[in-house]
Design a protein around this motif. Sequence first.
Motif, PDB file in Angstrom:
ATOM      1  N   GLU A   1      -4.764   2.202  -8.009  1.00  0.00           N
ATOM      2  CA  GLU A   1      -5.766   1.701  -7.065  1.00  0.00           C
ATOM      3  C   GLU A   1      -6.127   0.254  -7.371  1.00  0.00           C
TER       4      GLU A   1
ATOM      5  N   LYS B   1       0.834  -1.203   0.000  1.00  0.00           N
ATOM      6  CA  LYS B   1       0.000   0.000   0.000  1.00  0.00           C
ATOM      7  C   LYS B   1       0.870   1.255   0.000  1.00  0.00           C
TER       8      LYS B   1
ATOM      9  N   GLN C   1      -6.201   5.473 -11.173  1.00  0.00           N
ATOM     10  CA  GLN C   1      -7.085   4.308 -11.131  1.00  0.00           C
ATOM     11  C   GLN C   1      -6.310   3.001 -11.314  1.00  0.00           C
TER      12      GLN C   1
ATOM     13  N   GLN D   1       1.383   6.744  -6.851  1.00  0.00           N
ATOM     14  CA  GLN D   1       0.303   7.685  -7.146  1.00  0.00           C
ATOM     15  C   GLN D   1       0.786   9.123  -7.061  1.00  0.00           C
TER      16      GLN D   1
ATOM     17  N   ARG E   1      -3.195  -2.024  -6.419  1.00  0.00           N
ATOM     18  CA  ARG E   1      -3.156  -2.213  -4.957  1.00  0.00           C
ATOM     19  C   ARG E   1      -4.163  -3.268  -4.532  1.00  0.00           C
TER      20      ARG E   1
END
Length: 518
Positions: free
Chosen positions: A384, A256, A381, A263, A387
């Motif tokens: 995300e 994470k 995106q 990001q 992840r």
Amino acid sequence: MRKALIAAVVGVACLIVVIAVTVSGVIPRTTDGQAVASAPTRAQQQLDDATTAMADAPGVSYEGELSVGGQTMQVQDLAVTAAGDVHGKVAVDGRGAEVVQIAGGTYVKADAAFWDSYNAGGDASVRHDSSGAAGNWALVPPGFFGIDFGQALRPSTYGLGADDQDQRIDQSDNTIPVSTADQTPDRRGFSTADPQGLQVGPTEDDGQTIVAGENPVRLNPDGSLYGIAGPLRSAPADRPTTTKLKVTLLTNDGVKSFYSTVQGYSDPLSKVPAPTVDVPKPTGNLDNCTNTFCILVYDFTNSMPGADRGTVTVRQTSSLTVNGAAAGTCARTVTMPMNGKEQSTCSFRFPDPRTRTINYHADSNFDIAATAEKDVTVIVQSAEKGRDVATRQPGRWYPGGFKVAPQARSFNQQITGVPSGFAYMVNDVPFDGRAADGTLLMTAAPGYGEHLVAGGGFDPAWAGTQQLVDQAEKAARAADDQPVRWVFAEQNAADAMTKLLADNRIDGIDVATVPAAG
């Protein structure tokens, strides 16, 4: 000693292996009468435990050395997630670069010296402008370093590949079949004989080395992986690759944090120079020439993986000779869309040479500059999703028995990236693999097309037909909301499978065709 990866993991020739062999025909037993596994079997179990733990990890950080096609590079803190996303440092000939792979793009951040070294020795008539890349992020092809890090070093691909299993299979009379799909070309089997091709080093205070095939694998005292060396089987045949890498498994929190960092690069990655855009050198066309006039035409194309859009500018300077004498020059600037095409035209007028034959010759130089773009939202995106794919895994890897047919093993490796002796278990149902985007994979090697009837369906008299139905029903139930893709090597077999799924009202499985390599 454990800190010296090269000495501990790579020194195959210096590895002293002591194997005690008792020729008696009596299986050793413990004091309570239970059979004791042989030393090779225990070593294989240790390998399986360590490599499947790595394969199940949401990410891995690497440090060490890779040799790709004779070119050696060092990697440091190179993190690769289960989704195939990458961030870390790479050095070639002492020149370092930061690398990110995300949203289908590969980005490099390096200084001017790195780019000068990269551009040295190329075609002098085709020059790529890398001045804008110096000190900034730049888009490059995934194989820029000779290897796609995200593909080759995914935890499952690299970890399970370290077992070198498909090169060590014992297909003697000791092989027993696995009942699932045992009538299909993808039938699996287990060997009851001792594992082949293992050299087991002594247990030391800081761990143990087990050489599996050609791969030395160093284990920590607790049985976890410390490092892996040897040939990378997933590398292209024209770029043989060997590795000497220390591995550190990442936790969910570590992954994470990885994605949080990546990001943060979304804005600077959204518009970057593309100094390695592929613009094939055009041959040029001088067909429209007379004794006093000539037109030179070039058709340009370009390609750059990972670019959603952008522009490529080609500055062309050309000169024409007629019967060896200078006949004029021309300069043109052509702008084309990224992954697009464009044409340039130069006109030349010259005195009539008044000869029976006229020889025309054009020389041109091309200076190329490119900019690639990707929406910030696409990068965010993708991070995300990566992840979630990496940290929310629905299953676990386990030794599932190897595929008996060589072409089935080869196709399994081609599609999933892992040896056929491992399977991905989801809700007690085995799948052949899990793609970087989280899709559960099933593979169907060549041979299914031999069991079709008129009309294109599978032969109902073939026992494999019902086994395919059973497999599909179990896979669809086990996957729940996870996407499933069944990849066939043969188009006619894929069409028959699509029909079989429809006839049995089985939803949730996408059928695709990928021809078998080689």
